[in-house]
Design a protein around this motif. Structure first.
Motif, PDB file in Angstrom:
ATOM      1  N   UNK A 216      51.126  32.675 -32.576  1.00  0.00           N
ATOM      2  CA  UNK A 216      51.291  34.133 -32.459  1.00  0.00           C
ATOM      3  C   UNK A 216      52.257  34.632 -33.533  1.00  0.00           C
ATOM      4  N   UNK A 217      53.326  33.885 -33.747  1.00  0.00           N
ATOM      5  CA  UNK A 217      54.298  34.241 -34.788  1.00  0.00           C
ATOM      6  C   UNK A 217      53.605  34.311 -36.152  1.00  0.00           C
ATOM      7  N   UNK A 218      52.860  33.278 -36.488  1.00  0.00           N
ATOM      8  CA  UNK A 218      52.160  33.245 -37.774  1.00  0.00           C
ATOM      9  C   UNK A 218      51.137  34.373 -37.896  1.00  0.00           C
ATOM     10  N   UNK A 219      50.475  34.657 -36.804  1.00  0.00           N
ATOM     11  CA  UNK A 219      49.411  35.671 -36.822  1.00  0.00           C
ATOM     12  C   UNK A 219      49.958  37.095 -36.941  1.00  0.00           C
ATOM     13  N   UNK A 220      51.079  37.377 -36.287  1.00  0.00           N
ATOM     14  CA  UNK A 220      51.559  38.756 -36.204  1.00  0.00           C
ATOM     15  C   UNK A 220      52.831  39.060 -37.000  1.00  0.00           C
ATOM     16  N   UNK A 221      53.460  38.060 -37.567  1.00  0.00           N
ATOM     17  CA  UNK A 221      54.715  38.277 -38.287  1.00  0.00           C
ATOM     18  C   UNK A 221      54.566  39.337 -39.378  1.00  0.00           C
ATOM     19  N   UNK A 222      53.591  39.179 -40.254  1.00  0.00           N
ATOM     20  CA  UNK A 222      53.445  40.126 -41.371  1.00  0.00           C
ATOM     21  C   UNK A 222      53.012  41.507 -40.876  1.00  0.00           C
ATOM     22  N   UNK A 223      52.252  41.564 -39.796  1.00  0.00           N
ATOM     23  CA  UNK A 223      51.829  42.861 -39.260  1.00  0.00           C
ATOM     24  C   UNK A 223      53.022  43.631 -38.677  1.00  0.00           C
ATOM     25  N   UNK A 224      53.873  42.924 -37.947  1.00  0.00           N
ATOM     26  CA  UNK A 224      55.074  43.555 -37.389  1.00  0.00           C
ATOM     27  C   UNK A 224      55.984  44.011 -38.529  1.00  0.00           C
ATOM     28  N   UNK A 225      56.165  43.141 -39.512  1.00  0.00           N
ATOM     29  CA  UNK A 225      57.008  43.475 -40.661  1.00  0.00           C
ATOM     30  C   UNK A 225      56.488  44.749 -41.346  1.00  0.00           C
ATOM     31  N   UNK A 226      55.193  44.810 -41.608  1.00  0.00           N
ATOM     32  CA  UNK A 226      54.598  45.988 -42.257  1.00  0.00           C
ATOM     33  C   UNK A 226      54.732  47.243 -41.411  1.00  0.00           C
ATOM     34  N   UNK A 227      54.557  47.098 -40.125  1.00  0.00           N
ATOM     35  CA  UNK A 227      54.683  48.210 -39.178  1.00  0.00           C
ATOM     36  C   UNK A 227      56.083  48.820 -39.247  1.00  0.00           C
ATOM     37  N   UNK A 228      57.095  47.979 -39.250  1.00  0.00           N
ATOM     38  CA  UNK A 228      58.481  48.455 -39.287  1.00  0.00           C
ATOM     39  C   UNK A 228      58.831  48.974 -40.683  1.00  0.00           C
ATOM     40  N   UNK A 229      58.406  48.278 -41.710  1.00  0.00           N
ATOM     41  CA  UNK A 229      58.686  48.706 -43.084  1.00  0.00           C
ATOM     42  C   UNK A 229      58.101  50.089 -43.353  1.00  0.00           C
ATOM     43  N   UNK A 230      56.908  50.323 -42.866  1.00  0.00           N
ATOM     44  CA  UNK A 230      56.261  51.629 -43.051  1.00  0.00           C
ATOM     45  C   UNK A 230      57.072  52.750 -42.411  1.00  0.00           C
ATOM     46  N   UNK A 231      57.681  52.486 -41.282  1.00  0.00           N
ATOM     47  CA  UNK A 231      58.427  53.516 -40.568  1.00  0.00           C
ATOM     48  C   UNK A 231      59.852  53.709 -41.081  1.00  0.00           C
ATOM     49  N   UNK A 232      60.457  52.649 -41.585  1.00  0.00           N
ATOM     50  CA  UNK A 232      61.867  52.751 -41.962  1.00  0.00           C
ATOM     51  C   UNK A 232      62.105  52.738 -43.472  1.00  0.00           C
ATOM     52  N   UNK A 233      61.136  52.222 -44.217  1.00  0.00           N
ATOM     53  CA  UNK A 233      61.283  52.080 -45.676  1.00  0.00           C
ATOM     54  C   UNK A 233      62.470  51.190 -46.031  1.00  0.00           C
ATOM     55  N   UNK A 234      62.807  50.246 -45.173  1.00  0.00           N
ATOM     56  CA  UNK A 234      63.933  49.349 -45.391  1.00  0.00           C
ATOM     57  C   UNK A 234      63.486  47.910 -45.150  1.00  0.00           C
ATOM     58  N   UNK A 235      63.542  47.096 -46.208  1.00  0.00           N
ATOM     59  CA  UNK A 235      63.159  45.688 -46.043  1.00  0.00           C
ATOM     60  C   UNK A 235      64.132  44.957 -45.125  1.00  0.00           C
ATOM     61  N   UNK A 236      65.409  45.322 -45.203  1.00  0.00           N
ATOM     62  CA  UNK A 236      66.417  44.699 -44.346  1.00  0.00           C
ATOM     63  C   UNK A 236      66.080  44.941 -42.871  1.00  0.00           C
TER      64      UNK A 236
END
Length: 174
Positions: A18-38
């Motif tokens: 599950x981690x491997x499958x959704x890690x990049x999707x969660x990361x992209x979801x948050x990055x899109x909303x916050x514009x912060x890689x950190x």
């Protein structure tokens, strides 16, 4: 739903999958909303930590991706609030990148998207009646005439639509 059962049974292999499958999707979801890689990195890691810690209480009624994105959204909001508070108490109010208005905007946008998705998944007649009432402002009588049904039937459709939305929102907040 199989992922949920396996994770609840402490299956670390499935958790890693599950981690491997959704890690990049969660990361992209948050990055899109916050514009912060950190923040995207932090929230993504904290989300999976939260999933593992709360694995015994996650719902078997909801798919793992729905629960993960809900957790990620909540973790993001919590982190943004902590950052806003930290900046506030450090006295650096001129450099506050995260404010309550940003948090409110994120919450509102996400909530509207969820509600719109729920509305689109309603039975056709319920959705049409609900949209005519709530989005176009037609009265129960006008809708009843339009579809040749009784105003009471219109009221029932709207009541069921509201109940469906409330139940879904309640399940997300848990």
């Amino acid at each position: 739903m199989e992922y949920v059962k396996a994770i609840k049974a402490d299956n670390q292999k499935i958790f890693n999958l599950v981690y491997d499958k959704y890690h990049s999707q969660i990361y992209g979801f948050i990055l899109q909303r916050t514009q912060s890689t950190y923040i995207a990195e932090e929230v993504t890691q904290l989300t999976f930590i939260k999933l593992w810690k709360q694995r015994h209480i996650i719902s078997e009624q909801l798919a793992i991706n729905i629960q993960l994105f809900g957790m990620a959204r909540q973790v993001m909001i919590d982190l943004l609030r902590k950052e806003a508070t930290r900046f506030k108490y450090e006295g650096d109010s001129a450099v506050t990148p995260f404010t309550d208005s940003l948090i409110d905007a994120i919450e509102s946008k996400d909530l509207l998207q969820l509600m719109e998705h729920d509305i689109q998944n309603m039975p056709k007649m319920r959705r049409l009646v609900f949209e005519l009432s709530r989005k176009q402002g037609l009265s129960h009588k006008e809708i009843a005439q339009l579809f040749s049904i009784s105003p009471k039937t219109v009221e029932q459709h709207i009541g069921k639509a509201l109940l469906q939305l409330k139940q879904h929102l309640y399940s997300i907040m848990l």
